[in-house]
Design a protein around this motif. Structure first.
Motif, PDB file in Angstrom:
ATOM      1  N   GLY A  50      32.696  21.559 -12.254  1.00 47.26           N
ATOM      2  CA  GLY A  50      33.274  20.292 -11.813  1.00 47.26           C
ATOM      3  C   GLY A  50      33.398  20.189 -10.308  1.00 47.26           C
ATOM      4  N   TYR A  53      30.253  18.931  -8.789  1.00 48.94           N
ATOM      5  CA  TYR A  53      30.129  17.477  -8.928  1.00 48.94           C
ATOM      6  C   TYR A  53      31.116  16.724  -8.032  1.00 48.94           C
ATOM      7  CZ  TYR A  53      26.791  17.997 -12.668  1.00 48.94           C
ATOM      8  OH  TYR A  53      25.661  18.296 -13.393  1.00 48.94           O
ATOM      9  N   ARG A  54      32.116  17.384  -7.523  1.00 45.99           N
ATOM     10  CA  ARG A  54      33.015  16.751  -6.547  1.00 45.99           C
ATOM     11  C   ARG A  54      32.277  16.518  -5.227  1.00 45.99           C
ATOM     12  NH1 ARG A  54      38.599  19.445  -5.752  1.00 45.99           N
ATOM     13  NH2 ARG A  54      38.912  18.317  -7.681  1.00 45.99           N
TER      14      ARG A  54
END
Length: 64
Positions: A50, A53-54
Motif C-alpha cells: 500500500g 501505491y501512496r
C-alpha cells in the motif's frame, strides 16, 4: 489546525520514494520487468504494498 509539512517529514517522504525507485531499478536489472511486480518492489524496499501505491498510482507510473 492544518497539517504543515516539516523538513524532517519531507526528507522522510523523499527517502521512502527513493527507496521504492531503487528497489524497482534493482529488480528490473536483475530479471526484467516481468519479475518486478509491486509486491516484489515493496518487499525489496522493506515497506508495505500500500505504501508503494501512496507514491505511485500504478505499476506503469512507477516504471515510467
Amino acid at each position: 489546525m492544518a497539517y504543515r509539512e516539516t523538513p524532517r517529514s519531507r526528507a522522510r517522504r523523499q527517502a521512502a520514494r527513493q527507496s521504492i525507485l531503487s528497489a524497482a531499478e534493482a529488480l528490473v536489472s536483475e530479471g526484467g520487468f516481468r519479475n518486478a511486480g509491486i509486491a516484489q518492489v515493496a518487499e525489496r524496499a522493506g515497506i508495505a504494498v500500500g505504501t508503494v501505491y501512496r507514491y505511485f498510482q500504478s505499476k506503469g507510473e512507477l516504471f515510467s
